[in-house]
Motif scaffolding. Structure first.
Motif, PDB file in Angstrom:
ATOM      1  N   ALA A 110      -8.343   1.642   7.578  1.00  0.00           N
ATOM      2  CA  ALA A 110      -7.394   2.585   8.186  1.00  0.00           C
ATOM      3  C   ALA A 110      -6.850   3.547   7.129  1.00  0.00           C
ATOM      4  CB  ALA A 110      -6.253   1.828   8.858  1.00  0.00           C
ATOM      5  N   THR A 111      -6.833   3.091   5.873  1.00  0.00           N
ATOM      6  CA  THR A 111      -6.388   3.942   4.773  1.00  0.00           C
ATOM      7  C   THR A 111      -7.526   4.888   4.392  1.00  0.00           C
ATOM      8  OG1 THR A 111      -5.053   2.111   3.995  1.00  0.00           O
ATOM      9  CG2 THR A 111      -5.428   3.905   2.445  1.00  0.00           C
ATOM     10  N   PRO A 159       9.992   6.777  -4.793  1.00  0.00           N
ATOM     11  CA  PRO A 159       8.950   6.229  -5.660  1.00  0.00           C
ATOM     12  C   PRO A 159       7.664   7.056  -5.642  1.00  0.00           C
ATOM     13  CG  PRO A 159       9.174   4.897  -3.688  1.00  0.00           C
ATOM     14  CD  PRO A 159      10.219   5.953  -3.610  1.00  0.00           C
ATOM     15  N   PHE A 160       7.559   8.001  -4.721  1.00  0.00           N
ATOM     16  CA  PHE A 160       6.308   8.757  -4.596  1.00  0.00           C
ATOM     17  C   PHE A 160       6.441  10.193  -5.091  1.00  0.00           C
ATOM     18  CE2 PHE A 160       6.634   5.568  -1.260  1.00  0.00           C
ATOM     19  CZ  PHE A 160       5.532   4.796  -1.586  1.00  0.00           C
ATOM     20  N   ARG A 198      -4.133  -6.748  -1.502  1.00  0.00           N
ATOM     21  CA  ARG A 198      -2.817  -6.270  -1.948  1.00  0.00           C
ATOM     22  C   ARG A 198      -2.925  -5.087  -2.882  1.00  0.00           C
ATOM     23  NH1 ARG A 198       1.405 -11.163  -1.834  1.00  0.00           N
ATOM     24  NH2 ARG A 198       0.791 -11.796   0.238  1.00  0.00           N
ATOM     25  N   GLY A 235       4.330  -7.465   0.443  1.00  0.00           N
ATOM     26  CA  GLY A 235       3.164  -7.397  -0.432  1.00  0.00           C
ATOM     27  C   GLY A 235       2.037  -6.573   0.157  1.00  0.00           C
ATOM     28  N   ASP A 236       2.038  -6.410   1.495  1.00  0.00           N
ATOM     29  CA  ASP A 236       0.959  -5.666   2.142  1.00  0.00           C
ATOM     30  C   ASP A 236       1.369  -4.259   2.550  1.00  0.00           C
ATOM     31  OD1 ASP A 236      -0.549  -7.893   1.912  1.00  0.00           O
ATOM     32  OD2 ASP A 236      -0.395  -8.527   4.009  1.00  0.00           O
ATOM     33  N   PRO A 251      -5.882  -4.277   5.000  1.00  0.00           N
ATOM     34  CA  PRO A 251      -5.604  -5.568   5.619  1.00  0.00           C
ATOM     35  C   PRO A 251      -6.793  -6.538   5.666  1.00  0.00           C
ATOM     36  CG  PRO A 251      -5.926  -3.896   7.299  1.00  0.00           C
ATOM     37  CD  PRO A 251      -6.072  -3.205   5.984  1.00  0.00           C
ATOM     38  N   LEU A 252      -6.451  -7.817   5.755  1.00  0.00           N
ATOM     39  CA  LEU A 252      -7.440  -8.862   6.013  1.00  0.00           C
ATOM     40  C   LEU A 252      -7.298  -9.281   7.473  1.00  0.00           C
ATOM     41  CD1 LEU A 252      -6.915 -11.179   2.894  1.00  0.00           C
ATOM     42  CD2 LEU A 252      -8.740  -9.523   3.252  1.00  0.00           C
ATOM     43  N   GLY A 253      -8.414  -9.697   8.065  1.00  0.00           N
ATOM     44  CA  GLY A 253      -8.375 -10.156   9.455  1.00  0.00           C
ATOM     45  C   GLY A 253      -7.922 -11.595   9.565  1.00  0.00           C
ATOM     46  N   GLU A 254      -7.948 -12.113  10.771  1.00  0.00           N
ATOM     47  CA  GLU A 254      -7.457 -13.454  11.058  1.00  0.00           C
ATOM     48  C   GLU A 254      -8.193 -14.518  10.241  1.00  0.00           C
ATOM     49  OE1 GLU A 254      -6.052 -15.446  15.280  1.00  0.00           O
ATOM     50  OE2 GLU A 254      -7.334 -13.689  15.253  1.00  0.00           O
ATOM     51  N   LEU A 308     -10.523  -6.326   7.180  1.00  0.00           N
ATOM     52  CA  LEU A 308     -10.417  -5.817   8.549  1.00  0.00           C
ATOM     53  C   LEU A 308     -10.622  -4.308   8.538  1.00  0.00           C
ATOM     54  CD1 LEU A 308      -9.508  -6.778  11.442  1.00  0.00           C
ATOM     55  CD2 LEU A 308      -7.240  -5.992  10.816  1.00  0.00           C
ATOM     56  N   PRO A 358      -2.947   5.829  19.497  1.00  0.00           N
ATOM     57  CA  PRO A 358      -3.139   6.931  18.549  1.00  0.00           C
ATOM     58  C   PRO A 358      -4.012   6.527  17.361  1.00  0.00           C
ATOM     59  CG  PRO A 358      -0.885   6.076  18.461  1.00  0.00           C
ATOM     60  CD  PRO A 358      -1.547   5.461  19.650  1.00  0.00           C
ATOM     61  N   ARG A 359      -4.109   5.212  17.126  1.00  0.00           N
ATOM     62  CA  ARG A 359      -4.901   4.763  15.980  1.00  0.00           C
ATOM     63  C   ARG A 359      -6.370   5.139  16.127  1.00  0.00           C
ATOM     64  NH1 ARG A 359      -3.027   1.240  12.325  1.00  0.00           N
ATOM     65  NH2 ARG A 359      -5.069   0.258  12.154  1.00  0.00           N
ATOM     66  N   HIS A 366       1.867  -0.532   3.167  1.00  0.00           N
ATOM     67  CA  HIS A 366       1.024   0.617   2.854  1.00  0.00           C
ATOM     68  C   HIS A 366       1.689   1.501   1.815  1.00  0.00           C
ATOM     69  CE1 HIS A 366      -2.097   3.562   3.739  1.00  0.00           C
ATOM     70  NE2 HIS A 366      -1.161   4.486   3.760  1.00  0.00           N
ATOM     71  N   TRP A 398       0.943   1.036  10.138  1.00  0.00           N
ATOM     72  CA  TRP A 398      -0.201   0.443   9.433  1.00  0.00           C
ATOM     73  C   TRP A 398      -0.450  -1.001   9.811  1.00  0.00           C
ATOM     74  CZ3 TRP A 398      -2.936   4.155   7.476  1.00  0.00           C
ATOM     75  CH2 TRP A 398      -2.274   5.358   7.200  1.00  0.00           C
ATOM     76  N   LYS A 406      -3.927  -2.189  -0.658  1.00  0.00           N
ATOM     77  CA  LYS A 406      -3.108  -2.051   0.555  1.00  0.00           C
ATOM     78  C   LYS A 406      -3.989  -1.900   1.787  1.00  0.00           C
ATOM     79  CE  LYS A 406       0.368  -2.202  -2.044  1.00  0.00           C
ATOM     80  NZ  LYS A 406       0.824  -3.576  -2.193  1.00  0.00           N
ATOM     81  N   SER A 447      -3.811  -8.155  12.180  1.00  0.00           N
ATOM     82  CA  SER A 447      -4.635  -9.184  12.828  1.00  0.00           C
ATOM     83  C   SER A 447      -3.783 -10.188  13.601  1.00  0.00           C
ATOM     84  CB  SER A 447      -5.468  -9.913  11.775  1.00  0.00           C
ATOM     85  OG  SER A 447      -4.622 -10.587  10.873  1.00  0.00           O
TER      86      SER A 447
END
Lengths: 146, 507
Positions: B439-440, B503-504, B414, A72-73, B419-422, B427, B73-74, A75, A17, B417, A112
């Motif tokens: 991506a999620t 946990p899942f 957060r 914290g991030d 992401p943030l970009g630069e 993102l 693969p992404r 997945h 991820w 879950k 990133s």
């Protein structure tokens, strides 16, 4: 193998991820880096079992990187917390059995952070080159057999 | 399962891989690997030709494992897995090897080294492929309700698009009123309609729509679950409320940079931001005889290298407004580059020039100076094109500042879950191949929270994101990844710790 031509063999476990995407970004950005590392994609840094790392170092790998999402991030919410705790212990254990703990690098790379990935790989490769081939285990294992 | 018969397909990707890695040599090497029954090089493995060659290979050579060595693969894994499935091979008998992003692109000056590495990666891939086993994917239901976070133009458009298709939508807005940033804006370019006229009917429709549940003055507090089945907790004035949704659209918008300490902002009362000027234009239009609008204030600098895209048009729009209020006014736009992309905006630029707005180019090494006592009286600027210094008398200075990531982005990133970009904006999964998607699975993004965008772009993105969000809800089912945890009976003593620890609840 002389130390001059020594090319370390490095495995980089990257989580699907964050850090794998960060490595992809490094590629897309054409950031050049040493070719010593081989990426193995795992779903989470917590998927990396300490046994794998020991096995790798026993079988001729000179350094292992475990790269996950930033704390914290994750997945999987807290997977990287587990990884973080686990590898602190493993590093201590490696030192205890005589393997230089610098052969294991645990760090966090977001999707990133292509540049951070490049820096980590470049510096880790340099460090492992300084350490030389991973022979510590072989010495330990061979001694009692004599 | 019978003995592995692995097919290896090595992609040239044009010159992306083939220009660095010696693909024919890699192909020859792969032939000698254990269990490899067929190897071929493709110009583009992902092309129609490449995929049909892959399917043909599976049939002709009775392959029961496939390794494709190409890109990431992404982006391309689903494509090749689908091709395997079409050829009758279980999609979990496919292994992807990345020799582009992780090899040819990052070792592009060392062809020999890259070739050796590609060989090594393929050897790893083939070894893993031999261990793969077929898997069955489980299906799970999708709740036909969506969560839209943010009640600005993007969020409202997304919510309406989903509600009109028959899905129930929960719209969460942190302010007491819907409308977002457009509430503060005066008129819109290039149509010159009032911003409020645009959003008023939209707000009305959202408020009246039977399938939209509004949560104003509310924040998303907790998110758990997965695509098709997210559990959401929303906090409204400390009061918590929970509901379940199938998909999530993030449209939380952006902040505008406050140019504290730049060009006398905060020091002189007549130095404003574009947003503050819009506010004045709405309330009580000021009569101006000399105005200077400075672009790229706090953007395209080392600390904030991006171009915010919308400020040039804002600046043109307000320059024309000031000219309209007083045609004799001297209105200058000081810019570093003027970005008026597309036919409409270029036409608008000409309109501004025709209206008498003057454009001067400054450079970062020699920025304009604001001089005055108590208030800005003069702007001293080095005109980079004519190579001389000009003194412009002003009674108004307007600073065009960029959109910056909202302060809430990190919290939301957060929470979900994602992401943030630069630069701190969200993102998406892939800028070209998977826009407005994270991506999620099941989470989408639109509007200025994704990147600086104008109103029409935000609306287009909102339609895109909400339409993608509608897909799993319309299908009613999603297939879950088949790779899950299981307990290995030969190691198991039946202690049950794994069940308690996971946990899942996966075991």
């Amino acid at each position: 193998m002389s130390e001059h031509t020594f090319q370390p063999r490095i495995i980089a476990f990257c989580c699907n991820w964050c850090s794998y995407a960060g490595a992809d970004l490094a590629g897309v950005s054409r950031l050049q880096m040493p070719a010593d590392f081989n990426i193995i994609r795992v779903m989470c840094s917590a998927r990396v079992a300490p046994e794998w790392i020991i096995k790798a170092l026993l079988n001729g790998i000179d350094g292992v990187m475990v790269l996950g999402c930033h704390i914290g991030d994750c997945h999987y919410i807290s997977g990287n917390h587990r990884a973080a705790k686990r590898f602190v212990l493993l590093k201590e254990m490696l030192a205890f059995v005589g393997v230089h703990p610098d052969r294991l690098l645990v760090d966090w790379v977001s999707a990133s952070e292509g540049r951070k990935f490049q820096t980590l790989v470049t510096e880790f490769s340099k460090r492992v080159k300084e350490l030389g081939p991973c022979r510590e285990w072989q010495v330990e294992i061979q001694t009692p057999q004599r | 399962m019978s003995e592995p018969r692995v097919g290896v397909f090595v992609c040239h990707c044009g010159t992306n891989i083939g220009g660095v890695v010696d693909v024919p040599a890699v192909v020859e090497y792969a032939r000698a690997l254990p269990y490899v029954a067929h190897v071929e090089g493709n110009l583009y493995s992902c092309s129609v030709d490449g995929l049909s060659s892959l399917k043909q290979g599976i049939h002709e050579h009775r392959l029961n494992r496939v390794v494709v060595a190409s890109c990431t693969p992404r982006t391309h894994e689903p494509l090749f897995k689908d091709a395997c499935e079409q050829a009758g091979l279980n999609r979990y008998l496919f292994e992807f090897v990345n020799i582009r992003e992780h090899c040819s692109w990052v070792h592009s000056h060392e062809g020999d080294v890259a070739t050796v590495k590609a060989i090594r990666l393929i050897r790893m891939g083939v070894a893993k492929a031999c261990l793969l086993e077929p898997q069955d994917e489980a299906e799970s239901g999708v709740i036909p309700e969506a969560l839209v976070i943010g009640g600005g133009i993007a969020g409202m458009t997304a919510a309406l698009n989903l509600a009109r298709q028959g899905f129930h939508v929960h719209l969460v807005e942190k302010e007491a009123q819907l409308g977002g940033r457009l509430l503060q804006i005066n008129r819109l370019c290039p149509t010159d309609i009032e911003a409020y006229d645009l959003i008023k009917p939209i707000i009305q429709e959202v408020e009246d729509h039977g399938r939209i549940t509004l949560h104003v003055s509310s924040m998303v507090h907790e998110v758990s679950g997965y695509v098709g089945n997210f559990q959401i907790t929303v906090a409204e004035d400390g009061e918590k409320q929970s509901f379940d949704v199938g998909t999530i659209v993030v449209a939380t918008g952006a902040d505008v940079l406050q140019p504290v300490g730049l060009y006398g902002y905060g020091q002189f009362p007549n130095v404003l931001t574009q947003l503050e000027l819009e506010d004045r234009l709405k309330a009580e239009p000021p009569l101006i005889t000399g105005a200077v609008l400075i672009n790229c204030v706090g953007s395209r600098i080392p600390e904030r290298p991006y171009c915010s895209r919308v400020c040039c048009m804002t600046s043109l729009k307000n320059a024309i407004q000031l000219k309209k209020l007083n045609p004799d006014a001297q209105v200058y736009v000081l810019h570093r580059d003027l970005l008026t992309y597309g036919v409409e905006f270029e036409r608008y630029y000409r309109r501004a020039m025709k209206a008498g707005v003057r454009f001067l180019r400054y450079n970062l090494e020699n920025p304009p100076q604001i001089v005055g006592r108590g208030r800005a009286e003069n702007v001293v600027v080095w005109d980079a094109l004519r190579g001389r210094e000009l003194h412009l008398p002003v009674d108004l200075v307007v600073l065009s500042t960029p959109l910056v990531p909202a302060s809430d982005n990190e919290r939301i990133s957060r929470l979900l879950k994602v992401p943030l970009g630069e630069s701190g904006f969200f993102l998406e999964a892939h800028i070209k191949l998977r826009p407005v998607e994270f991506a999620t699975d099941g989470i989408f993004v639109c509007g200025t929270t994704r990147w600086s965008a104008d109103v029409s772009e935000s609306i287009s993105q909102a339609y895109a994101a909400s339409t993608k969000a509608a897909i799993p809800m319309r299908m009613g089912v999603v297939t879950a990844e088949a790779i899950t945890a299981y307990s290995e009976p030969s190691f198991c003593t039946g202690c049950g710790t794994c069940v308690v620890t996971c946990p899942f609840n996966a075991i």
